[in-house]
Design an enzyme around this catalytic site. Structure first.
Site, PDB file in Angstrom:
ATOM      1  N   ASP A 168      24.279 -42.263  30.770  1.00  0.00           N
ATOM      2  CA  ASP A 168      23.576 -41.462  31.775  1.00  0.00           C
ATOM      3  C   ASP A 168      22.123 -41.307  31.325  1.00  0.00           C
ATOM      4  O   ASP A 168      21.838 -40.598  30.360  1.00  0.00           O
ATOM      5  CB  ASP A 168      24.225 -40.079  31.912  1.00  0.00           C
ATOM      6  CG  ASP A 168      25.603 -40.128  32.549  1.00  0.00           C
ATOM      7  OD1 ASP A 168      26.205 -41.221  32.590  1.00  0.00           O
ATOM      8  OD2 ASP A 168      26.087 -39.069  32.993  1.00  0.00           O
ATOM      9  N   LYS A 185      26.976 -38.526  41.199  1.00  0.00           N
ATOM     10  CA  LYS A 185      27.552 -37.591  40.235  1.00  0.00           C
ATOM     11  C   LYS A 185      26.795 -36.280  40.317  1.00  0.00           C
ATOM     12  O   LYS A 185      25.567 -36.254  40.264  1.00  0.00           O
ATOM     13  CB  LYS A 185      27.466 -38.151  38.810  1.00  0.00           C
ATOM     14  CG  LYS A 185      27.914 -37.147  37.739  1.00  0.00           C
ATOM     15  CD  LYS A 185      27.851 -37.753  36.348  1.00  0.00           C
ATOM     16  CE  LYS A 185      28.134 -36.711  35.263  1.00  0.00           C
ATOM     17  NZ  LYS A 185      28.113 -37.295  33.902  1.00  0.00           N
ATOM     18  N   LYS A 198      22.799 -39.352  39.494  1.00  0.00           N
ATOM     19  CA  LYS A 198      23.291 -38.067  39.001  1.00  0.00           C
ATOM     20  C   LYS A 198      22.220 -37.012  39.227  1.00  0.00           C
ATOM     21  O   LYS A 198      21.031 -37.271  39.044  1.00  0.00           O
ATOM     22  CB  LYS A 198      23.625 -38.201  37.509  1.00  0.00           C
ATOM     23  CG  LYS A 198      24.064 -36.915  36.817  1.00  0.00           C
ATOM     24  CD  LYS A 198      24.378 -37.214  35.354  1.00  0.00           C
ATOM     25  CE  LYS A 198      24.627 -35.950  34.544  1.00  0.00           C
ATOM     26  NZ  LYS A 198      24.892 -36.255  33.117  1.00  0.00           N
TER      27      LYS A 198
END
Length: 249
Positions: free
Chosen positions: A109, A200, A171
């Site tokens: 990430d 996300k 995300k």
């Protein structure tokens, strides 16, 4: 170091609880996250077959000793890149990716360079993301927008770049900013992506009501703390009917 055995789906677990667990990135990524926190996350993940555990880079190798079996149906390890501010050089981010993967990460990430986004330097942002995707492949990469600091236009621009360069997920947040996965910001992301890549949500997701609201907008992975995940799992074990959308899909 004794590994924690992953027994797969608990036979006493209802289907709703199991499905929720496979949407959770169980996270211990605060500055204060300790070895005990990492171990607790590994134990919870193994018990419920949670899809992944995300820890700070210094804990990745340790976590891999606790969760040695990875792959389909198992608990993956994830790690952050350029965390939490995104201001690392691209070369540094690439090296972080390689080290995380060497230590056992199967998802990364990456925090977008927030300052470059705010400065309107989208060529830099594009190359930053592209090189992380390239370095991670075939491990999937997510880009963290840190939506608290971005306006609608900036969110949309970075979402488009993420699609262009091959990011697998967008995300919302690191969990370090004042706000995280708000309905308002997630709605913008979902509208821009239109299902081309996944979303996300992370930051401030602490109860089932928030999970449901974000799920209805298209979020399919939830970055949550040990306490929040434990709370939602307990509620779903007793009341699976409180997440009807999960059983409808």
């Amino acid at each position: 170091m004794k590994a924690i055995k992953n027994k797969g789906q608990d036979k006493t677990m209802n289907e709703t609880t199991h499905r929720f667990a496979r949407l959770v990135d169980l996270s211990a990524v605060q500055a204060t996250s300790t070895e005990a926190d990492v171990r607790a996350c590994a134990e919870l993940a193994a018990r419920y077959n949670i899809i992944s555990v995300h820890v700070l880079p210094c804990w990745t190798r340790f976590l891999s000793t606790l969760l040695p079996q990875q792959g389909t149906g198992e608990v993956m390890i994830g790690g952050p890149v350029g965390f939490p501010g995104g201001g690392h050089t691209t070369d540094t981010k690439v090296q972080e990716v390689r080290q995380l993967i060497a230590d056992g990460a199967r998802e990364v990430d990456m925090v977008v360079n927030i300052g470059k986004v705010l400065s309107g330097d989208y060529d830099y942002v594009r190359e930053d993301l592209r090189r992380v995707v390239e370095a991670a492949a075939p491990v999937p990469a997510k880009v963290i927008l840190e939506t608290h600091y971005l306006n609608e236009e900036q969110i949309r621009r970075v979402c488009e770049i993420a699609v262009e360069v091959g990011m697998k997920w967008v995300k919302t947040s690191t969990g370090w900013a004042p706000t995280g996965a708000t309905v308002e910001k997630v709605r913008i992301i979902a509208d821009q992506l239109k299902g081309r890549i996944d979303i996300k949500g992370a930051g401030g997701i602490r109860d089932l009501a928030t999970v449901r609201a974000l799920y209805q907008l298209g979020v399919r992975r939830f970055g949550m703390s040990h306490g929040a995940v434990t709370k939602v799992l307990a509620e779903l074990e007793q009341h699976p009917e409180r997440f009807p959308e999960l059983n409808a899909d």
